[in-house]
Design a protein around this motif. Structure first.
Motif, PDB file in Angstrom:
ATOM      1  N   VAL A 164       0.837  -1.206   0.000  1.00 32.29           N
ATOM      2  CA  VAL A 164       0.000   0.000   0.000  1.00 32.29           C
ATOM      3  C   VAL A 164       0.869   1.251   0.000  1.00 32.29           C
ATOM      4  CG1 VAL A 164      -1.738   1.303   1.288  1.00 32.29           C
ATOM      5  CG2 VAL A 164      -1.932  -1.187   1.107  1.00 32.29           C
ATOM      6  N   THR A 165       1.996   1.209   0.723  1.00 31.49           N
ATOM      7  CA  THR A 165       2.868   2.396   0.753  1.00 31.49           C
ATOM      8  C   THR A 165       3.518   2.647  -0.603  1.00 31.49           C
ATOM      9  OG1 THR A 165       4.970   1.328   1.413  1.00 31.49           O
ATOM     10  CG2 THR A 165       3.395   1.878   3.174  1.00 31.49           C
ATOM     11  N   MET A 166       3.613   1.628  -1.461  1.00 30.69           N
ATOM     12  CA  MET A 166       4.190   1.813  -2.787  1.00 30.69           C
ATOM     13  C   MET A 166       3.168   2.356  -3.787  1.00 30.69           C
ATOM     14  SD  MET A 166       7.211   0.651  -2.051  1.00 30.69           S
ATOM     15  CE  MET A 166       7.730  -0.218  -0.555  1.00 30.69           C
ATOM     16  N   LEU A 167       1.899   2.360  -3.415  1.00 26.97           N
ATOM     17  CA  LEU A 167       0.840   2.779  -4.323  1.00 26.97           C
ATOM     18  C   LEU A 167       0.621   4.286  -4.288  1.00 26.97           C
ATOM     19  CD1 LEU A 167      -2.079   0.187  -3.989  1.00 26.97           C
ATOM     20  CD2 LEU A 167      -0.799   0.740  -6.057  1.00 26.97           C
ATOM     21  N   ALA A 173      -4.000  -2.411  -6.491  1.00 24.82           N
ATOM     22  CA  ALA A 173      -3.236  -3.576  -6.044  1.00 24.82           C
ATOM     23  C   ALA A 173      -3.943  -4.838  -6.515  1.00 24.82           C
ATOM     24  CB  ALA A 173      -3.102  -3.591  -4.526  1.00 24.82           C
ATOM     25  N   VAL A 174      -3.176  -5.772  -7.082  1.00 19.63           N
ATOM     26  CA  VAL A 174      -3.725  -7.040  -7.559  1.00 19.63           C
ATOM     27  C   VAL A 174      -2.858  -8.165  -7.011  1.00 19.63           C
ATOM     28  CG1 VAL A 174      -4.344  -8.454  -9.552  1.00 19.63           C
ATOM     29  CG2 VAL A 174      -4.552  -5.961  -9.684  1.00 19.63           C
ATOM     30  N   PHE A 175      -3.493  -9.129  -6.338  1.00 14.08           N
ATOM     31  CA  PHE A 175      -2.779 -10.290  -5.811  1.00 14.08           C
ATOM     32  C   PHE A 175      -3.495 -11.552  -6.257  1.00 14.08           C
ATOM     33  CE2 PHE A 175      -1.365  -7.054  -2.775  1.00 14.08           C
ATOM     34  CZ  PHE A 175      -0.008  -7.341  -2.685  1.00 14.08           C
ATOM     35  N   LEU A 176      -2.700 -12.540  -6.683  1.00 12.18           N
ATOM     36  CA  LEU A 176      -3.199 -13.884  -6.969  1.00 12.18           C
ATOM     37  C   LEU A 176      -2.627 -14.837  -5.935  1.00 12.18           C
ATOM     38  CD1 LEU A 176      -3.699 -12.429  -9.709  1.00 12.18           C
ATOM     39  CD2 LEU A 176      -3.046 -14.553 -10.857  1.00 12.18           C
ATOM     40  N   THR A 177      -3.458 -15.742  -5.435  1.00 16.77           N
ATOM     41  CA  THR A 177      -3.004 -16.666  -4.397  1.00 16.77           C
ATOM     42  C   THR A 177      -3.879 -17.917  -4.408  1.00 16.77           C
ATOM     43  OG1 THR A 177      -2.382 -16.763  -2.042  1.00 16.77           O
ATOM     44  CG2 THR A 177      -4.476 -15.701  -2.568  1.00 16.77           C
ATOM     45  N   PRO A 178      -3.355 -19.080  -4.002  1.00 14.20           N
ATOM     46  CA  PRO A 178      -4.169 -20.300  -3.996  1.00 14.20           C
ATOM     47  C   PRO A 178      -5.404 -20.159  -3.103  1.00 14.20           C
ATOM     48  CG  PRO A 178      -1.858 -20.854  -3.759  1.00 14.20           C
ATOM     49  CD  PRO A 178      -1.949 -19.367  -3.643  1.00 14.20           C
ATOM     50  N   ALA A 179      -6.495 -20.758  -3.548  1.00 14.43           N
ATOM     51  CA  ALA A 179      -7.768 -20.665  -2.837  1.00 14.43           C
ATOM     52  C   ALA A 179      -7.904 -21.810  -1.835  1.00 14.43           C
ATOM     53  CB  ALA A 179      -8.934 -20.685  -3.818  1.00 14.43           C
ATOM     54  N   GLY A 180      -7.740 -21.500  -0.568  1.00 20.03           N
ATOM     55  CA  GLY A 180      -7.909 -22.513   0.466  1.00 20.03           C
ATOM     56  C   GLY A 180      -9.339 -22.957   0.637  1.00 20.03           C
ATOM     57  N   LEU A 218      -6.770  -0.884   2.231  1.00 22.89           N
ATOM     58  CA  LEU A 218      -7.249  -0.854   0.862  1.00 22.89           C
ATOM     59  C   LEU A 218      -8.771  -0.740   0.827  1.00 22.89           C
ATOM     60  CD1 LEU A 218      -4.909  -3.602  -0.618  1.00 22.89           C
ATOM     61  CD2 LEU A 218      -4.897  -1.179  -1.246  1.00 22.89           C
ATOM     62  N   SER A 219      -9.290  -0.211  -0.251  1.00 23.99           N
ATOM     63  CA  SER A 219     -10.732  -0.042  -0.402  1.00 23.99           C
ATOM     64  C   SER A 219     -11.169  -0.527  -1.778  1.00 23.99           C
ATOM     65  CB  SER A 219     -11.110   1.432  -0.225  1.00 23.99           C
ATOM     66  OG  SER A 219     -10.446   2.243  -1.185  1.00 23.99           O
ATOM     67  N   LEU A 281      -7.481 -17.496  -6.163  1.00 20.96           N
ATOM     68  CA  LEU A 281      -8.213 -16.283  -5.833  1.00 20.96           C
ATOM     69  C   LEU A 281      -7.481 -15.076  -6.409  1.00 20.96           C
ATOM     70  CD1 LEU A 281      -8.923 -16.887  -2.027  1.00 20.96           C
ATOM     71  CD2 LEU A 281     -10.579 -17.110  -3.897  1.00 20.96           C
ATOM     72  N   ARG A 282      -8.251 -14.087  -6.858  1.00 23.13           N
ATOM     73  CA  ARG A 282      -7.662 -12.824  -7.302  1.00 23.13           C
ATOM     74  C   ARG A 282      -8.258 -11.678  -6.493  1.00 23.13           C
ATOM     75  NH1 ARG A 282      -8.448 -10.949 -13.418  1.00 23.13           N
ATOM     76  NH2 ARG A 282     -10.624 -11.156 -12.741  1.00 23.13           N
ATOM     77  N   LEU A 283      -7.399 -10.913  -5.867  1.00 22.22           N
ATOM     78  CA  LEU A 283      -7.796  -9.718  -5.132  1.00 22.22           C
ATOM     79  C   LEU A 283      -7.489  -8.492  -5.984  1.00 22.22           C
ATOM     80  CD1 LEU A 283      -8.469  -8.060  -2.447  1.00 22.22           C
ATOM     81  CD2 LEU A 283      -5.995  -8.163  -2.034  1.00 22.22           C
ATOM     82  N   VAL A 284      -8.477  -7.635  -6.160  1.00 24.35           N
ATOM     83  CA  VAL A 284      -8.286  -6.333  -6.803  1.00 24.35           C
ATOM     84  C   VAL A 284      -8.805  -5.279  -5.847  1.00 24.35           C
ATOM     85  CG1 VAL A 284      -8.816  -4.876  -8.794  1.00 24.35           C
ATOM     86  CG2 VAL A 284      -8.597  -7.363  -9.095  1.00 24.35           C
ATOM     87  N   ALA A 285      -7.964  -4.328  -5.498  1.00 25.44           N
ATOM     88  CA  ALA A 285      -8.351  -3.296  -4.538  1.00 25.44           C
ATOM     89  C   ALA A 285      -7.607  -2.011  -4.860  1.00 25.44           C
ATOM     90  CB  ALA A 285      -8.046  -3.749  -3.107  1.00 25.44           C
ATOM     91  N   HIS A 286      -8.016  -0.919  -4.236  1.00 24.57           N
ATOM     92  CA  HIS A 286      -7.437   0.379  -4.537  1.00 24.57           C
ATOM     93  C   HIS A 286      -7.024   1.124  -3.259  1.00 24.57           C
ATOM     94  CE1 HIS A 286      -9.640  -0.547  -8.252  1.00 24.57           C
ATOM     95  NE2 HIS A 286      -8.742   0.217  -8.852  1.00 24.57           N
ATOM     96  N   LYS A 287      -6.089   2.033  -3.448  1.00 27.63           N
ATOM     97  CA  LYS A 287      -5.693   2.940  -2.371  1.00 27.63           C
ATOM     98  C   LYS A 287      -6.524   4.210  -2.522  1.00 27.63           C
ATOM     99  CE  LYS A 287      -1.638   5.167  -0.326  1.00 27.63           C
ATOM    100  NZ  LYS A 287      -0.157   5.282  -0.401  1.00 27.63           N
TER     101      LYS A 287
END
Length: 289
Positions: A164-167, A173-180, A218-219, A281-287
């Motif tokens: 978030v500090t880099m944004l 911000a977009v993160f991909l990660t395995p879906a538990g 993030l929002s 899972l894909r997370l998309v969020a904004h600062k």
């Protein structure tokens, strides 16, 4: 799970919501720590599923090239002027952005032990080390991305906070990660391909991933499940269930990859109909601007 959640001894607090976790005993042996509130999973200090490969990397270079290209296209790269990648690896995704005219930067602890693309190395601003040790605001980017990285890091909250500090304000911000919370750990148990990587220490649910993003400030948070990512997860899991274990991972077996190619249309059709069969899972969020 064996027994009822009310009678199983509760473990350490969930790293996302602090609810006491419950051992989830997997088909085939071993267990994971499961949060009964947000569904977050962690590998426990003991009783972890076995049959790890030796190294973090256990994919196929050709498939990785295809996945990177698809990921680049899905990120809506047009108009991205600057990108910061957490876990850039060999720099393949950053190379795509560089070629599209964006300023590129990133951080990687070097766990994959691979050579970095020469253009990315020469023209990007790169940090070699854990993301948690980055100075706040080390770069300013309008896109921060992490592709299969949050499951590896030591402190996931600090990693997302650093992102978030880099944004820039209004940045994405977009993160991909395995879906538990996919069908993988339920159906394949300890043979789930995502457990083959010895550095996978956590698996998010859609709920826990959204909570972690909100906790970092993030929002406009959206979490969805990808159809095309990690297409070989099912064939890899089935190969492990049949007793195929290799130091370099089951996808190092060309016969497994060939079977994956043959079954890919059926896998994609299944994923298009049933969201929980999608392993990413894909997370998309904004600062906030």
């Amino acid at each position: 799970m064996s027994g009822s959640e009310d009678t199983i001894e509760r473990g350490r607090p969930c790293e996302v919501c602090a609810t006491p976790t419950i051992p989830w005993h997997l088909l085939g042996g071993g267990s994971l720590e499961r949060c009964p509130d947000c569904g977050h999973l962690r590998r426990p200090l003991t009783s972890a599923p076995a049959h790890h490969r030796d190294l973090a990397y256990g994919g196929d270079p050709s498939l990785d090239t295809i996945r990177t290209a698809l990921t680049f296209r899905s990120l809506g790269h047009r108009g991205v002027r600057s990108v910061f990648e957490i876990g850039y690896g060999a720099g393949a995704l950053l190379r795509h952005f560089h070629d599209a005219g964006a300023q590129v930067s990133g951080v990687d602890p070097g766990q994959l032990d691979v050579d970095v693309d020469p253009l990315v190395r020469d023209h990007g601003r790169l940090w070699s080390g854990p993301a948690e040790e980055l100075p706040d605001g080390w770069v300013s980017a309008d896109l921060v991305v992490g592709v299969h990285v949050l499951e590896h890091v030591i402190d996931v909250h600090e990693t997302i906070r650093k992102a978030v500090t880099m944004l820039q304000p209004g940045g994405c911000a977009v993160f991909l990660t395995p879906a538990g919370d996919s069908w993988g750990p339920k159906v394949y148990g300890s043979n789930w391909w995502m457990l083959e990587d010895p550095t996978h220490v956590r698996f998010f649910s859609a709920d826990s991933l959204a909570r972690a993003a909100a906790g970092a400030g993030l929002s406009d948070i959206r979490v969805d499940r990808l159809v095309l990512d990690s297409v070989t997860t099912d064939i890899g899991s089935l190969a492990r269930a049949r007793g195929r274990h290799r130091p370099d991972g089951v996808l190092g077996d060309k016969r497994v990859l060939a079977a994956g190619a043959v079954t890919a249309p059926a896998v994609l059709a299944m994923r298009s109909l049933a969201k929980r069969t999608r392993p990413t899972l894909r997370l998309v969020a904004h600062k906030a601007g």
